[in-house]
Every structure is written in C-alpha cells, then in structure tokens.
Enzyme design. Structure first.
Site, short mmCIF file in Angstrom:
data_model
loop_
_atom_site.label_atom_id
_atom_site.label_comp_id
_atom_site.label_asym_id
_atom_site.label_seq_id
_atom_site.Cartn_x
_atom_site.Cartn_y
_atom_site.Cartn_z
N GLU A 179 61.92 41.50 -48.53
CA GLU A 179 61.58 40.16 -49.05
C GLU A 179 60.93 40.26 -50.44
O GLU A 179 60.61 41.35 -50.91
CB GLU A 179 60.62 39.47 -48.09
CG GLU A 179 59.35 40.26 -47.85
CD GLU A 179 58.11 39.40 -47.82
OE1 GLU A 179 58.01 38.47 -48.64
OE2 GLU A 179 57.24 39.68 -46.99
N LYS B 156 57.90 29.78 -54.38
CA LYS B 156 57.86 30.54 -53.13
C LYS B 156 58.93 29.92 -52.24
O LYS B 156 58.85 28.75 -51.91
CB LYS B 156 56.46 30.42 -52.51
CG LYS B 156 56.29 31.01 -51.13
CD LYS B 156 54.81 30.97 -50.72
CE LYS B 156 54.62 31.18 -49.23
NZ LYS B 156 53.20 31.08 -48.83
N VAL C 153 59.58 35.53 -45.55
CA VAL C 153 60.27 36.10 -44.40
C VAL C 153 61.36 35.14 -43.93
O VAL C 153 62.51 35.53 -43.69
CB VAL C 153 59.27 36.43 -43.27
CG1 VAL C 153 60.00 36.77 -41.98
CG2 VAL C 153 58.36 37.58 -43.69
N ASP D 272 49.09 24.18 -39.73
CA ASP D 272 50.03 24.85 -40.62
C ASP D 272 50.72 25.95 -39.83
O ASP D 272 50.10 26.94 -39.45
CB ASP D 272 49.24 25.44 -41.81
CG ASP D 272 50.13 26.19 -42.81
OD1 ASP D 272 51.22 26.65 -42.44
OD2 ASP D 272 49.70 26.32 -43.97
N SER E 164 53.86 28.57 -40.00
CA SER E 164 54.83 29.13 -40.95
C SER E 164 56.27 28.90 -40.50
O SER E 164 56.60 29.02 -39.31
CB SER E 164 54.60 30.63 -41.09
OG SER E 164 55.59 31.19 -41.92
N ALA E 165 57.13 28.60 -41.48
CA ALA E 165 58.56 28.47 -41.21
C ALA E 165 59.15 29.82 -40.78
O ALA E 165 60.26 29.87 -40.25
CB ALA E 165 59.27 27.97 -42.46
N ASP E 166 58.40 30.91 -40.99
CA ASP E 166 58.87 32.22 -40.53
C ASP E 166 59.16 32.19 -39.03
O ASP E 166 60.10 32.84 -38.56
CB ASP E 166 57.80 33.30 -40.78
CG ASP E 166 57.59 33.62 -42.25
OD1 ASP E 166 58.31 33.05 -43.09
OD2 ASP E 166 56.71 34.44 -42.54
N LYS F 84 50.00 38.38 -40.06
CA LYS F 84 48.88 38.59 -40.98
C LYS F 84 47.58 38.14 -40.31
O LYS F 84 47.52 37.08 -39.69
CB LYS F 84 49.12 37.85 -42.29
CG LYS F 84 50.12 38.62 -43.17
CD LYS F 84 50.22 38.07 -44.56
CE LYS F 84 50.96 36.78 -44.60
NZ LYS F 84 52.41 36.89 -44.41
N1 PSU Z 1 53.66 40.32 -45.89
C1 PSU Z 1 52.69 40.77 -46.74
N2 PSU Z 1 52.30 39.93 -47.75
C2 PSU Z 1 52.86 38.67 -47.94
C3 PSU Z 1 53.87 38.21 -47.03
C4 PSU Z 1 54.22 39.08 -46.03
O1 PSU Z 1 52.20 41.90 -46.59
O2 PSU Z 1 52.49 37.96 -48.87
C5 PSU Z 1 54.51 36.84 -47.23
C6 PSU Z 1 55.85 36.76 -46.51
O3 PSU Z 1 56.84 36.45 -47.46
C7 PSU Z 1 55.67 35.64 -45.50
C8 PSU Z 1 54.69 34.74 -46.21
O4 PSU Z 1 56.90 35.00 -45.20
O5 PSU Z 1 53.75 35.70 -46.72
C9 PSU Z 1 54.08 33.71 -45.26
O6 PSU Z 1 53.79 32.54 -45.96
P1 PSU Z 1 53.49 31.15 -45.16
O7 PSU Z 1 52.32 31.48 -44.27
O8 PSU Z 1 53.19 30.14 -46.23
O9 PSU Z 1 54.75 30.83 -44.40
MN MN Z 2 52.30 27.76 -44.18
#
Ligand code: PSU
Ligand code: MN
Length: 300
Positions: free
Chosen positions: A18, A79, A99, A129, A131-133, A150
């Site tokens: 990614e 993003k 992701v 919130d 994530s769309a992941d 995370k």
């Molecule tokens: N893994 C890491 N650092 C990151 C991410 C993943 O070590 O920054 C990113 C990935 O691209 C993941 C995103 O999809 O953080 C999640 O963002 P959000 O919570 O807004 O969906």
């Molecule tokens: Mn988010």
C-alpha cells in the site's frame, strides 16, 4: 505487457504494497526509505513488489523508483480509500491508497497477496469512525499480512466487527492477536498457522467453499523492537484526548494519532512501525512464493 501482467499470466509471485503508509503514515525521510526497504525485502525473498498508488488520476499497480520518490515527497496528496478513486481520477490527482483502496486495486489487477503494517479498524466510540478497511476485507478474497489492528483503535470492537463479517483472523506462529506495537493483546485469533504453505492451504480451503472474504494473517512485531503494552497505553490515551479536543476526525484521525504517538514516545513507536512493516513484507513475499508455487503445480 506490463511486468505485473507478465507475472500474473505466468503465475509468478507478486506482493501488493500500500502507499498511504508512505503519504500519510510515516514522516519524511523515513517514508521513502521504508518504501524502498520494503520493496528490497520482497525481492530478496523471491517475489516482485507492486506498490499501488494513484498518479495523476491513473491507478498504478507497481511504481518505478522515481515515481516512489515523487510520491513520498508530495504535500497534501489525497488519501485514497474505495470511495476516493473516482474523485482522484476525474480531478487527475495523486494519492496514496489505504488498505481498503489497495485491496480494491490489487484484486482488480489479479494479485492475491498483500502486506501492510496494521489495518484500520473501529475507533473509540466517542469518535464514531469505522475504517473502510474492514468492509474491504469482508469483500475481497486476498491474503493480507499485517501486525493486527493499529493499537490506537478499539481492538475488541474491531475483532467483533471482523467476526460478524466472516473474516478469518490467523495468528502467524501465535495463538494471540498481536497489538501492532506489542506482541500481546490478550485477545484470541480464530486459527493459528505456522508456515507460508499452511496459510496458502487455508486460503484455498476458504475460497474453494465459495467464501469471498480476505484471510487476515497477523504476525506479531519483531521481538527486538516490540513495545510492552503499558509503555504505549498512556501515550495512546493522551493522543486520543488531544484528537478529541482538536476535533480531528475522518481521514485525518489515524495519521494524527500515529504522529502524536511517535512524538510522545520519543520515536519508539515509529521504530517499531518501520520494523514490523519490513517483517510483514518478508512474510508476505514468502506467502506469495508459496501461493505461486501451488498455482504453477496445479496448472502444470
Ligand atoms: N499501517 C501502518 N501505517 C499506516 C497505515 C497502515 O503501519 O499509516 C494506513 C493504512 O493505509 C490503513 C490506514 O488503511 O492507515 C487506515 O486509515 P483509516 O483508519 O482512516 O481507514
Ligand atoms: Mn477512519
């Protein structure tokens, strides 16, 4: 024919990577260094890396060294999750794929294995919130290597969501769900597997039944840089508090929390993050090789 297409046609091992981690997840100059190091580790382990991004409105699967360098140096890029592709295309913008975004583009290109650091998940309830992941994992039949969710997120809630969506959570050489910066979370996985070949056999069994979700392979961070949970917990609480006070939400939330954690821990979380990304690239490449060997044997 592009190199990636050649690899797909001949069942050669490809690993998707990614790029939001490059554009939003890591500070400069560590972001470019890490992107290069991940590609190198993948090659050293016998697979071809395909870093995915959107460049000037075009979805790109596999970047040149110069493109990687430019992406890592740009300010204010988008993003890109699944909802953002069309916006980037019509506005001819450049951006890093999350992701979820990477799952979409990699699957569309025919790639089966993908490695990242930590997936997105469910944030604390105060900042509704999700994530769309998670939805992308529920719908995309790929093997995704990560170090869990995370640690800034609500881990139990994220696991519940993935269970509801039918996504298998594999502990790689562990019975416990890793907590990104830490090796332990106190939470269970749905199955433990110990070799790349076992992971491939699991994925085949899952998909041959007609199930269409991803298989999430969770590898704990390396012992040398893994942090004890209590060492990060306080910093996480503080970073969340600050985000709430500053009213930071939406796509900006995860990057803000990661950056604040890095500052609050004097760089300790960043070191672990870089280390686990490389570790996951290595395992991802090994799984890609095992998958490719299996495919070639079946089609020989
Ligand atoms: N893994 C890491 N650092 C990151 C991410 C993943 O070590 O920054 C990113 C990935 O691209 C993941 C995103 O999809 O953080 C999640 O963002 P959000 O919570 O807004 O969906
Ligand atoms: Mn988010």
């Amino acid at each position: 024919m592009t190199q990636v297409k050649h690899y797909i046609k001949h069942y050669l091992p490809l690993l998707a990577l990614e790029s939001t981690v490059i554009t939003h997840g890591l500070p400069r100059p560590q972001n470019l260094q890490l992107a290069r190091d991940m590609e190198r580790v993948v090659r050293e382990n016998g697979a071809k890396p395909a870093t995915i991004a959107v460049l000037e409105g075009k979805i790109r699967v596999g970047l040149t060294g110069a493109e990687l360098e430019r992406l890592a140096s740009l300010d204010n890029v988008r993003k890109i999750s699944r909802r953002d592709f069309a916006a980037a295309i019509v506005k001819k913008e450049t951006g890093g794929t999350t992701v979820a975004g990477t799952l979409f583009a990699a699957h569309r290109a025919g790639i089966k294995v993908f490695a990242t650091g930590g997936i997105g998940g469910v944030h604390e309830v105060k900042t509704f919130d999700i994530s769309a992941d998670l939805q992308a994992l529920a719908e995309t039949p790929m093997i995704v290597v990560c170090a869990g969710v995370k640690a800034i997120l609500d881990l139990p809630a994220t696991l519940e969501y993935l269970e509801t969506m039918g996504v298998p959570i594999i502990g790689y050489q562990t019975d416990e769900f890793p907590a990104f910066y830490s090796r332990q979370s106190g939470l269970p996985v749905s199955a433990r597997l110990d070799t790349p070949q076992e992971v491939v056999a699991f994925g085949k069994a899952h998909w041959e039944l007609g199930l269409t979700s991803a298989v999430l392979v969770c590898q704990p961070p390396p012992v040398a840089t893994a942090l004890p949970r209590h060492a990060v917990e306080e910093a996480i609480q503080q970073a969340r508090q600050e985000a709430l006070q500053k009213n930071i939400h939406g796509q900006a939330l995860t990057p803000f929390l990661l950056q604040r954690l890095n500052e609050l821990t004097d760089g300790a979380t960043l070191r672990t993050n870089l280390d686990l990304l490389l570790n996951n690239a290595r395992l991802g490449a090994q799984i890609a090789c095992a998958y490719s060997a299996d495919l070639r044997q079946r089609t020989a």
